[in-house]
Design a protein around this motif. Structure first.
Motif, PDB file in Angstrom:
ATOM      1  N   ASN A   1      -5.104   7.129   5.836  1.00  0.00           N
ATOM      2  CA  ASN A   1      -4.898   5.684   6.006  1.00  0.00           C
ATOM      3  C   ASN A   1      -3.422   5.366   6.210  1.00  0.00           C
ATOM      4  N   LYS A   2      -2.548   5.990   5.450  1.00  0.00           N
ATOM      5  CA  LYS A   2      -1.115   5.734   5.580  1.00  0.00           C
ATOM      6  C   LYS A   2      -0.605   6.180   6.942  1.00  0.00           C
TER       7      LYS A   2
ATOM      8  N   LYS B   1      -7.467  11.449  -2.193  1.00  0.00           N
ATOM      9  CA  LYS B   1      -6.079  11.702  -1.781  1.00  0.00           C
ATOM     10  C   LYS B   1      -5.980  11.866  -0.273  1.00  0.00           C
TER      11      LYS B   1
ATOM     12  N   TYR C   1       0.830  -1.203   0.000  1.00  0.00           N
ATOM     13  CA  TYR C   1       0.000   0.000   0.000  1.00  0.00           C
ATOM     14  C   TYR C   1       0.868   1.258   0.000  1.00  0.00           C
TER      15      TYR C   1
ATOM     16  N   HIS D   1      -6.477   8.391   1.478  1.00  0.00           N
ATOM     17  CA  HIS D   1      -5.293   7.547   1.422  1.00  0.00           C
ATOM     18  C   HIS D   1      -4.180   8.091   2.316  1.00  0.00           C
TER      19      HIS D   1
END
Length: 68
Positions: free
Chosen positions: A45-46, A39, A23, A42
């Motif tokens: 999430n990171k 964007k 990922y 994500h």
């Protein structure tokens, strides 16, 4: 469908971190739609996965240190 059920019963199914690791190093797919919401999602999430992995390392380190 049966193939998915068989894969779930394999021992390494729940401990497969390949999806998590890939990922972070995924190339951008031009066929996917991009907008600011995706964007941001994500990015969050990171960040949350990194914090979780850091906390997991700290918990394991504390457990090892206290066991000595």
């Amino acid at each position: 469908m049966e193939n998915e059920e068989k894969e779930k019963h394999e021992p390494g199914y729940y401990f497969n971190f390949r999806e998590v690791l890939t990922y972070f190093f995924r190339k951008k797919d031009p066929s996917r739609p991009t907008n600011i919401n995706i964007k941001m999602m994500h990015g969050i999430n990171k960040i949350s996965m990194l914090i979780f992995l850091i906390c997991l390392i700290v918990i394991i380190a504390r457990f090892i240190i206290r066991a000595m």
